[in-house]
Motif scaffolding. Structure first.
Motif, PDB file in Angstrom:
ATOM      1  N   MET A 105     -87.028  33.760  -5.431  1.00  0.00           N
ATOM      2  CA  MET A 105     -86.580  32.389  -5.689  1.00  0.00           C
ATOM      3  C   MET A 105     -85.510  32.358  -6.774  1.00  0.00           C
ATOM      4  O   MET A 105     -85.677  32.976  -7.831  1.00  0.00           O
ATOM      5  CB  MET A 105     -87.756  31.505  -6.121  1.00  0.00           C
ATOM      6  N   PRO A 106     -84.407  31.644  -6.550  1.00  0.00           N
ATOM      7  CA  PRO A 106     -83.446  31.430  -7.637  1.00  0.00           C
ATOM      8  C   PRO A 106     -84.125  30.735  -8.812  1.00  0.00           C
ATOM      9  O   PRO A 106     -85.046  29.929  -8.627  1.00  0.00           O
ATOM     10  CB  PRO A 106     -82.383  30.531  -7.000  1.00  0.00           C
ATOM     11  N   GLU A 107     -83.665  31.021  -9.996  1.00  0.00           N
ATOM     12  CA  GLU A 107     -84.315  30.487 -11.194  1.00  0.00           C
ATOM     13  C   GLU A 107     -84.410  28.965 -11.204  1.00  0.00           C
ATOM     14  O   GLU A 107     -85.460  28.411 -11.577  1.00  0.00           O
ATOM     15  CB  GLU A 107     -83.587  30.976 -12.447  1.00  0.00           C
ATOM     16  N   PRO A 108     -83.366  28.231 -10.774  1.00  0.00           N
ATOM     17  CA  PRO A 108     -83.506  26.759 -10.789  1.00  0.00           C
ATOM     18  C   PRO A 108     -84.641  26.246  -9.907  1.00  0.00           C
ATOM     19  O   PRO A 108     -85.224  25.200 -10.205  1.00  0.00           O
ATOM     20  CB  PRO A 108     -82.147  26.272 -10.258  1.00  0.00           C
ATOM     21  N   LEU A 109     -84.979  26.979  -8.834  1.00  0.00           N
ATOM     22  CA  LEU A 109     -86.053  26.526  -7.963  1.00  0.00           C
ATOM     23  C   LEU A 109     -87.418  26.906  -8.511  1.00  0.00           C
ATOM     24  O   LEU A 109     -88.377  26.145  -8.390  1.00  0.00           O
ATOM     25  CB  LEU A 109     -85.857  27.087  -6.553  1.00  0.00           C
ATOM     26  N   ALA A 112     -88.069  24.500 -11.148  1.00  0.00           N
ATOM     27  CA  ALA A 112     -88.430  23.196 -10.571  1.00  0.00           C
ATOM     28  C   ALA A 112     -89.900  23.168 -10.197  1.00  0.00           C
ATOM     29  O   ALA A 112     -90.599  22.173 -10.429  1.00  0.00           O
ATOM     30  CB  ALA A 112     -87.555  22.901  -9.349  1.00  0.00           C
ATOM     31  N   ALA A 113     -90.400  24.261  -9.597  1.00  0.00           N
ATOM     32  CA  ALA A 113     -91.822  24.340  -9.255  1.00  0.00           C
ATOM     33  C   ALA A 113     -92.688  24.273 -10.501  1.00  0.00           C
ATOM     34  O   ALA A 113     -93.749  23.627 -10.502  1.00  0.00           O
ATOM     35  CB  ALA A 113     -92.097  25.624  -8.472  1.00  0.00           C
ATOM     36  N   GLN A 114     -92.253  24.942 -11.563  1.00  0.00           N
ATOM     37  CA  GLN A 114     -93.001  24.897 -12.825  1.00  0.00           C
ATOM     38  C   GLN A 114     -93.008  23.477 -13.387  1.00  0.00           C
ATOM     39  O   GLN A 114     -94.048  22.989 -13.857  1.00  0.00           O
ATOM     40  CB  GLN A 114     -92.368  25.855 -13.837  1.00  0.00           C
ATOM     41  N   LEU A 115     -91.863  22.809 -13.331  1.00  0.00           N
ATOM     42  CA  LEU A 115     -91.781  21.425 -13.799  1.00  0.00           C
ATOM     43  C   LEU A 115     -92.758  20.540 -13.029  1.00  0.00           C
ATOM     44  O   LEU A 115     -93.522  19.763 -13.628  1.00  0.00           O
ATOM     45  CB  LEU A 115     -90.351  20.918 -13.615  1.00  0.00           C
ATOM     46  N   ASN A 116     -92.751  20.656 -11.706  1.00  0.00           N
ATOM     47  CA  ASN A 116     -93.653  19.840 -10.889  1.00  0.00           C
ATOM     48  C   ASN A 116     -95.106  20.094 -11.238  1.00  0.00           C
ATOM     49  O   ASN A 116     -95.923  19.165 -11.278  1.00  0.00           O
ATOM     50  CB  ASN A 116     -93.428  20.135  -9.405  1.00  0.00           C
ATOM     51  N   LEU A 339     -82.876  19.181  -9.676  1.00  0.00           N
ATOM     52  CA  LEU A 339     -82.289  19.811  -8.492  1.00  0.00           C
ATOM     53  C   LEU A 339     -80.819  19.445  -8.327  1.00  0.00           C
ATOM     54  O   LEU A 339     -79.982  20.293  -7.992  1.00  0.00           O
ATOM     55  CB  LEU A 339     -83.077  19.407  -7.246  1.00  0.00           C
ATOM     56  N   ILE A 340     -80.494  18.176  -8.549  1.00  0.00           N
ATOM     57  CA  ILE A 340     -79.099  17.742  -8.388  1.00  0.00           C
ATOM     58  C   ILE A 340     -78.186  18.455  -9.381  1.00  0.00           C
ATOM     59  O   ILE A 340     -77.101  18.941  -9.016  1.00  0.00           O
ATOM     60  CB  ILE A 340     -78.999  16.211  -8.525  1.00  0.00           C
TER      61      ILE A 340
END
Length: 498
Positions: A105-109, A112-116, A339-340
């Motif tokens: 997984m790319p780091e931004p994704l 994002a999962a960690q944030l969620n 994400l944006i």
């Protein structure tokens, strides 16, 4: 003159004794001073300013409206139940934001999962599969088919629900499942459904059937049921036996919504939903279990059945993201912005009600000015006049920044809600891109990370959305009458009072 003009929060009559006038003036000043320091607490400056203006300029109405509507949080007892269930699900996942392989997984994704997970307590998992449901009525037939095959339980949670010729078979399937011993539980938002043709008939049938059902967030003070009336359960979830689930933008009603005005204008709602299998089914069920617990005080056995079933790899990676006034943060808005801002090539947004807050507006316009292809799909027509005018007030700024706006042809009422980022990320759910969905509505969003699925979404855009839309002409839009601009800007002000 024996009577002065309205002053502060009341009118003063010169015939009143001086001590009474001084006392009232002191109370009025205290209210204003307290409001200045109290209202901005934990509110965006724009929201606080909106309320302060309402209180100072429309004294009686403003203060009463704030006392009634000023808090965008559910009662503490409900939020405490949310925290309790979150803790249970965290224990079941060993406090892991991503279950299974994440090295690819790319780091931004992955962040994002960690944030969620930090905000909503449900992890990203492998092993999922999704079928796009693009036709409202066919989707309800598919739901009924799954319910007809149910053997253990059916969990049903929707915002607008009514019995009509289109939905009748679905409700017959639910009641038949109940009669053969399947545990059927139904949640229906109270105010969301109230007033739609067919809702009162449905209530009578549910009551007479003996099926377990509740009004979500009921407003019945004579029965001790009350909270801020515009905090609503906007989620759309159906879970059958823990094996299959449906979620998305669709309500359970004929696509005309059965109202005379809609029928007269030929309005037909267009939605997008998902039929899901894999670990996200348990996650959607966890959202239902939480809401059922909040409404009934009954914590279902499914909440403590052990570790979430999820493979280490394979299938589609996805994560369920619940949000709303039961959480301390605006989970969906934070995910969308994250994400944006990490987009490199394209951002596609589809939202029937697009009234962004400052952070989302900045994210979209920043990406557009950075050379990212940002496309926004909204409806040419809408069932909410004020919301559409507020939405239109943002068009000029968006187009100026390079955002391309596409208007889906009337009389279709565009109701799909999705977001695509680059070639790997798709978001589908119940959440609009407006402050109501960010702060006041209980929503559920599916965060999907998969190139093949995202390509299916781009194909859907190319086949179903783009051909039926016209791109906004910036020059013609800027030449619209001054009165239209005035009305749009007045409507825009209402978005601050949250």
């Amino acid at each position: 003159m024996t009577r002065l003009e309205n002053y502060l929060f009341f009118s003063i009559d010169q015939a009143w004794p001086n001590w009474l006038i001084v006392t009232l003036l002191a109370i009025d000043m205290i209210i204003r001073i307290v409001a200045l320091g109290w209202i901005p607490h934990n509110r965006r400056p724009s929201v606080a300013l909106g309320w302060l203006l309402a209180i100072f300029l429309i004294p009686y109405v403003g203060i009463l409206a704030f006392l009634l509507l000023g808090s965008a949080k559910l009662p503490k007892r409900r939020r405490d139940k949310q925290v309790l269930v979150n803790d249970i699900f965290r224990d079941q996942t060993d406090d892991r934001a991503i279950i299974g392989d994440s090295a690819h997984m790319p780091e931004p994704l992955s962040t994002a999962a960690q944030l969620n997970f930090e905000l909503g307590a449900l992890p990203m998992t492998h092993g999922n599969a999704f079928d796009l449901q693009i036709d409202n009525h066919a989707c309800m037939e598919a739901m009924a088919d799954e319910i007809d095959a149910a053997t253990r339980f059916v969990h049903f949670e929707f915002y607008i629900v009514a019995i009509d010729d289109t939905t009748r078979r679905l409700f017959e399937s639910l009641l038949a499942a109940h009669e053969r011993g399947v545990r059927v539980r139904i949640l229906i938002d109270h105010l969301g459904s109230l007033g739609y043709p067919g809702y009162s008939d449905l209530v009578k049938r549910l009551n007479s059937s003996g099926v377990a059902w509740r009004r979500a967030l009921p407003i019945r003070p004579w029965k001790g049921e009350y909270q801020r009336p515009d905090l609503r359960n906007h989620r759309k979830i159906l879970v059958v036996d823990g094996e299959v689930a449906f979620t998305g933008s669709q309500n359970i009603i004929d696509r005309s919504y059965n109202k005379r005005r809609n029928l007269r204008k030929g309005f037909q709602w267009m939605d997008l939903s998902l039929k899901c299998s894999g670990p996200v089914v348990d996650e959607l069920d966890a959202v239902f279990i939480t809401d059922w617990y909040s409404e009934t005080g009954e914590l279902l056995d499914e909440a403590s059945q052990g570790e979430l079933r999820a493979p280490q790899n394979g299938g589609i990676q996805a994560q369920v993201v619940p949000s709303g006034p039961g959480f301390e943060d605006e989970n969906n808005l934070r995910l969308f912005n994250h994400l944006i801002y990490n987009a490199n090539r394209s951002v596609v947004v589809c939202s029937p009600y697009f009234v962004p807050d400052e952070s989302l507006m900045h994210a979209l316009t920043t990406e557009a000015r950075s050379g990212v292809d940002v496309r926004l799909y909204v409806g040419e027509t809408s069932d909410h006049w004020v919301t559409q005018r507020a939405q239109q007030s943002y068009y000029a700024d968006l187009v100026r920044a390079g955002v391309r706006i596409f208007l889906y042809h009337a009389p279709t009422v565009l109701h799909s809600k999705f977001l695509m980022i680059d070639d790997e990320v798709s978001i589908i759910g119940s959440s609009n891109m407006d402050e109501r969905s960010f702060a006041m509505n209980m929503e559920v969003t599916m965060f999907i990370v998969d190139k093949e699925f995202t390509q299916r979404m781009y194909d859907l855009e190319a086949q179903r959305y783009a051909p039926n839309s016209v791109e906004l002409d910036a020059e013609r839009w800027n030449d619209r009458p001054l009165l239209h601009k005035y009305v749009e800007n007045v409507a825009r002000l209402t978005s601050s009072l949250l």
